[in-house]
Each structure stands twice: as structure tokens, then as C-alpha cells.
Design an enzyme around this catalytic site. Structure first.
Site, short mmCIF file in Angstrom:
data_model
loop_
_atom_site.label_atom_id
_atom_site.label_comp_id
_atom_site.label_asym_id
_atom_site.label_seq_id
_atom_site.Cartn_x
_atom_site.Cartn_y
_atom_site.Cartn_z
N CYS A 69 0.78 -1.25 0.00
CA CYS A 69 0.00 0.00 0.00
C CYS A 69 0.81 1.29 0.00
O CYS A 69 0.78 2.05 -0.95
CB CYS A 69 -0.91 0.04 1.22
SG CYS A 69 -2.12 -1.28 1.28
N HIS A 125 -2.70 6.89 4.12
CA HIS A 125 -1.61 5.91 4.34
C HIS A 125 -0.25 6.39 3.88
O HIS A 125 0.59 5.59 3.43
CB HIS A 125 -1.95 4.56 3.69
CG HIS A 125 -1.30 3.42 4.41
ND1 HIS A 125 -1.25 2.14 3.91
CD2 HIS A 125 -0.65 3.37 5.60
CE1 HIS A 125 -0.60 1.36 4.75
NE2 HIS A 125 -0.23 2.08 5.78
#
Ligand code: NAG
Ligand code: NAG
Length: 496
Positions: A69, A125
Site C-alpha cells: 500500500c 496511508h
């Protein structure tokens, strides 16, 4: 006035025809969405809206992202490889005090500087330990979403136990800088779709907009409202069934986004990019068949991605593009589409692929550095002298060749459950640390050519050594107990 600015900025690159204003840009990023899991890859999962957009646009079938990610998101936002931002190793855990370095301009910074309104909805993130790392301070006019890597789809609650001495839990949902505490029970795919539709309906009409819609779907935990499961009652595997429902819900959300563009007369002037952030997690319902490996590995199943571009401004529509394209390419490509400039950024690793995508031109990209991660435990013996150390976890693509060194992670081939086939596990020497594949002829990585093509191996090791010489040291700090949401009103947020 706008037009003269555009023509000036674009004198040597793409020039939008003078009668067309600059398009809105929507970048939709799915999370942990597998290569096999889109309808047009012959999936058992139904994605009618994605299929329709991709079919009318350009399907990217030689398109790569990173295996996890934060790395993919960092490269999308900065146009730079992880070796150049210090993010070579792993993801950013909620309790770790680091993020995408502030010295790297983001794609949103540059699109905003070109005169766009910029909106982020969904997952961030990319670090949040200090205010300066929040999306509002990284080029986005507004943000509605969450800062960590994953959470409960309904309660928006997240625990970080990655360092076993700490058990840190809190809510993670924000409207710009303010924590949101009243949306427990609101399934995030629907919540984020509503927010995206809001942007489309209510944005400042005097400017084009850039919307970054980073869905939580289809990442674990496997959760979906029951109504999305009814058409999948025939799927026996319960993980796969739930994952299929989550995918179809996301597809419906994208249908709602498109419908809002149509209803407001903006579809013809909006460029839509769709991409996954990494390969599917086969242990959480996703699938990358027939590719080898999965999320978090250096095999193709980790990084060969579902992706397409849709928009009336594409010159060749309804095509399949087999040119080599990488997630770092979106920065120069989309900043170019926005009529912005990449001058004065840190050196970019991406290429402007607009002509490649829109007109089917040749990709300017000949190589992809998949990664060099010096923090993963070294594997086996060093095999060649005076060049890149084959014990280090790394992979590179040069033309059709792909070289992998070190420990690439689980290299099994996992068929989707409905095929009733066994998972194939390669029984190789556990200390093996070198593979060479011809990806054009062997996209599923069955035939290791490293012993019969030592000249190619040496050339690719030399390329890795070159890239390694340009790397900054990896940053991967220990968990900081001061991040504990208990100290911050029960929510995850900046603590330094
Ligand atoms: C939560 O609060 C916001 C801001 O007041 C409001 O717009 C939203 O509708 C509320 N959500 C629910 C589920 O009540
Ligand atoms: C799409 O829009 C319909 C109609 O408003 C709504 O019922 C549905 O929940 C929306 N789907 C998603 C995923 O947001």
C-alpha cells in the site's frame, strides 16, 4: 487568459485543442484488488461499471504498481521510486513516526498549482505523525477519509499491534482536520462514494477539479452489506463470496460516480483513471490467477495491476494497451494533462505516458525498478562478485526481462476457488536467491532462465547496482507510544 497560459506551458508537449477546456481528473484507487478480480479478466466476479468504462477507454495490460500500500501510494503521489524517498521497506504502521518526505512535491501540489481544485476521499496511508503530512497539507484542498492502512468498514476503528509490546486502538475517520465520530455503521464504500458524488455536484465550477478517490475496498477485513452477497450465493468459499460482494459494491459506487458526472453534464470533460494499489491478498478472498504470487511479493501477482483510463479526450478509444507503464508515470502524465509543470520537482522516476495511452504510441519507459529493500533479511549466498548483492530483496524489469534477487516472498500460484484446482507451490531450494524470467513469453513466471542467460543476469545486476548507488537510506522507525489514540481523544491523528 487561461488558454494562453495553457498554450504557453504546453508549447513543447501535449497541447489541448483550443476549443476544449482542461479536463477534470478522477483517479480511483482500489485497495488490494486482484488481477483476476475484474469482469474483463474473465472473473466470476461481476464488475459491469468497470467493464463498461474500460471497454470504452484504454485497458492497460502491461501496467505495474508496487506490491504493497504505502509504497504504491508514495510513488503515485511523488512520481518517485521508493529508493529515492526512503520508503523501501514495508508500509507505514499507524504508530510509526514517518511519511512521504515533505521535500517531495505531490501530484496534487502540481495539479493544484495548474489551477485545479483538488479533493481527496478515502485512504491516505502516507504518514500523519505531524500535521504537515496530512493530505490537506500535501496539495489537497479537502480531504474526507482515513489516515491509516486499514480499519473496520463500519466502525472506522483501527488497532495497531505490529510491535507486540503495544496494543494501540482508535477511530480513524476525518473531515479535513476534524475527527468524524458520528459515522459508525456507515459502510465506507458507500460513505466515500457519497463524498465523491458531493464533490462532483458541488465543486467550484470556475475551475477544473482533481478528485483522488482511494476506496477502502477490497482490502481486509472482509465485510459487506448483505444485499451485495445475494448474487454470489453459488460461491462456496465464504471469503471469496464476501470479497466478490465487496467488489461489486465498489463497482456500483463507481457507477454512481459516473452517473453523477453524466447528470451534471461533466462526463465528456472528465478523465477517469482506475488502478489497484497492489496485487490481491489470496488469504483474504482476492485472486491474481494466472499470475504467480500475491500482495507483498516481488512476483507478478504482487505488482502487475488492473488499470485503465476512460475519457472522451482519448484519441484511440476501446483499445488494449500493452506498453510498459508504471505507477510513477501518473505524476508527469496527469500533471501534463492538467497543463501543469514538473519543473523544479525532485528528479522524477516516472515518464509522461499521455501519447502512449491516448494514441497507442510507444512507451518511453524501458525499465521498472520494482524495488530494492535492504532491510528485509538477506537470503542465501552472494552469487556474483563486484556487482549487486543477490542476497538483497530486489527486482528489476528491463525490456522483457525480469530479475529477482533475495527473498521475494510466497511464489505459489493460487487458482480462484471455483476452479477446484490445487494451489501450486514451487519446491525450490529454500536459500535460492536469483531468478530471471522473460515476462513477454512467460508472464506467469514458470521458467527461470538465470543459469542459461548469465550475460543478461550480469547486465540486470549492474542496473540494480546503479539504482542502489542512487538510493537514500531506508527509513523505518520503531512504533512511538505517544501515538496512542488514548492520549488523543480516542482517535488516530498527529501526535508530534
Ligand atoms: C455527521 O456529521 C456531519 C457534520 O455535521 C453531517 O454532515 C453528517 O450528515 C452526520 N452523519 C450522520 C450519519 O448523522
Ligand atoms: C449508489 O447509489 C444508490 C442510489 O442512490 C444507492 O442506493 C447505493 O447505496 C449507492 N451505492 C454505493 C456503493 O454507494
Amino acid at each position: 487568459m487561461y488558454l494562453s497560459v495553457i498554450l504557453l506551458l504546453c508549447a513543447c508537449c501535449t497541447v489541448w485543442s483550443a476549443s476544449v477546456s482542461r479536463p477534470n481528473i478522477i483517479f480511483i484507487l482500489a485497495d488490494d484488488y486482484g488481477f483476476h478480480d475484474v469482469g474483463y479478466h474473465n472473473s466470476e466476479i461481476k464488475t459491469p461499471n468497470l467493464d463498461k468504462l474500460a471497454g470504452a477507454g484504454v485497458k492497460l495490460e502491461n501496467y505495474y504498481v508496487q506490491p504493497i500500500c504505502s509504497p504504491t501510494r508514495s510513488q503515485l503521489m511523488s512520481g518517485r521510486y521508493q529508493i529515492h524517498t526512503g520508503l523501501q521497506h514495508g508500509i507505514i504502521w499507524a504508530s510509526q513516526p514517518f511519511g512521504l518526505p515533505l521535500g517531495s512535491a505531490t501530484i496534487a501540489d502540481r495539479i493544484k498549482a495548474a489551477g485545479y481544485s483538488t479533493y481527496a476521499v478515502g485512504k491516505w496511508h502516507l504518514g500523519f505523525f505531524k500535521n504537515a503530512y496530512l493530505p490537506n497539507n500535501r496539495g489537497f484542498n479537502s480531504f474526507y477519509g482515513y489516515l491509516t492502512g486499514s480499519e473496520d468498514y463500519y466502525t472506522h476503528h483501527r488497532c495497531d499491534n505490529h510491535q507486540t509490546e503495544y496494543h494501540l486502538c482508535g477511530t480513524d475517520l476525518r473531515d479535513n482536520l476534524k475527527p468524524v465520530l458520528n459515522e459508525s455503521g456507515h459502510y465506507s464504500t458507500q460513505l466515500f462514494t457519497e463524498k465523491a458524488v458531493d464533490v462532483i455536484k458541488h465543486h467550484d465550477k470556475s475551475k477544473p477539479f482533481f478528485l483522488y478517490l482511494a476506496y477502502q475496498s477490497t482490502h481486509a477485513p472482509l465485510q459487506v452489506p448483505a444485499k451485495y452477497l445475494s448474487q454470489y450465493s453459488h460461491i462456496q468459499d465464504t471469503q471469496r463470496r464476501t470479497y466478490a460482494g465487496m467488489t461489486t459494491c465498489m463497482d456500483e459506487g463507481i457507477g454512481n460516480v459516473t452517473a453523477a458526472l453524466t447528470a451534471t453534464g461533466q462526463l465528456d470533460n472528465t478523465l477517469i483513471v482506475f488502478s489497484t494499489d497492489n496485487g490481491g491478498q489470496v488469504h483474504e478472498g482476492a485472486n491474481n490467477w494466472p499470475l504467480r504470487g500475491m500482495k507483498a511479493t516481488l512476483w507478478e501477482g504482487g505488482s502487475r495491476a488492473v488499470g485503465f483510463v476512460y475519457g472522451k479526450m482519448l484519441k484511440h478509444k476501446g483499445t488494449v494497451n500493452n506498453e510498459l507503464i508504471h505507477v510513477t508515470d501518473w505524476f508527469p502524465t496527469l500533471v501534463g494533462v492538467a497543463g501543469g509543470t514538473t519543473h523544479g520537482t525532485k528528479p522524477l522516476d516516472g515518464f509522461d505516458q499521455w501519447t502512449t495511452i491516448s494514441e497507442g504510441g510507444k512507451s518511453p519507459r524501458k525499465e521498472i525498478l520494482h524495488n530494492i529493500d535492504p532491510l528485509t533479511h538477506p537470503m542465501g549466498q552472494k552469487l556474483y562478485n563486484n556487482t549487486f548483492d543477490t542476497r538483497i530483496r530486489a527486482a528489476i524489469r528491463v525490456g522483457n526481462w525480469k530479475l529477482i534477487t533475495g527473498n521475494p516472498g510466497d511464489g505459489s500460484w493460487t487458482p480462484p476457488p471455483h476452479l477446484n484446482k490445487e494451489v501450486i507451490v514451487e519446491k525450490e531450494d529454500a536459500a535460492k536467491n536469483l531468478w530471471l524470467f522473460d515476462i513477454a513469453h512467460d508472464p506467469t513466471e514458470h521458467v527461470d532462465l538465470s543459469s542459461t542467460n548469465q550475460g543478461v543476469v550480469k547486465n540486470l545486476l549492474a542496473r540494480l547496482a546503479h539504482y542502489q548507488s542512487t538510493a537514500v537510506p531506508p527509513v523505518y522507525p520503531p512504533a512511538d507510544p505517544k501515538s496512542d489514540p488514548k492520549l488523543h481523544g480516542g482517535v488516530w491523528g498527529p501526535w508530534q
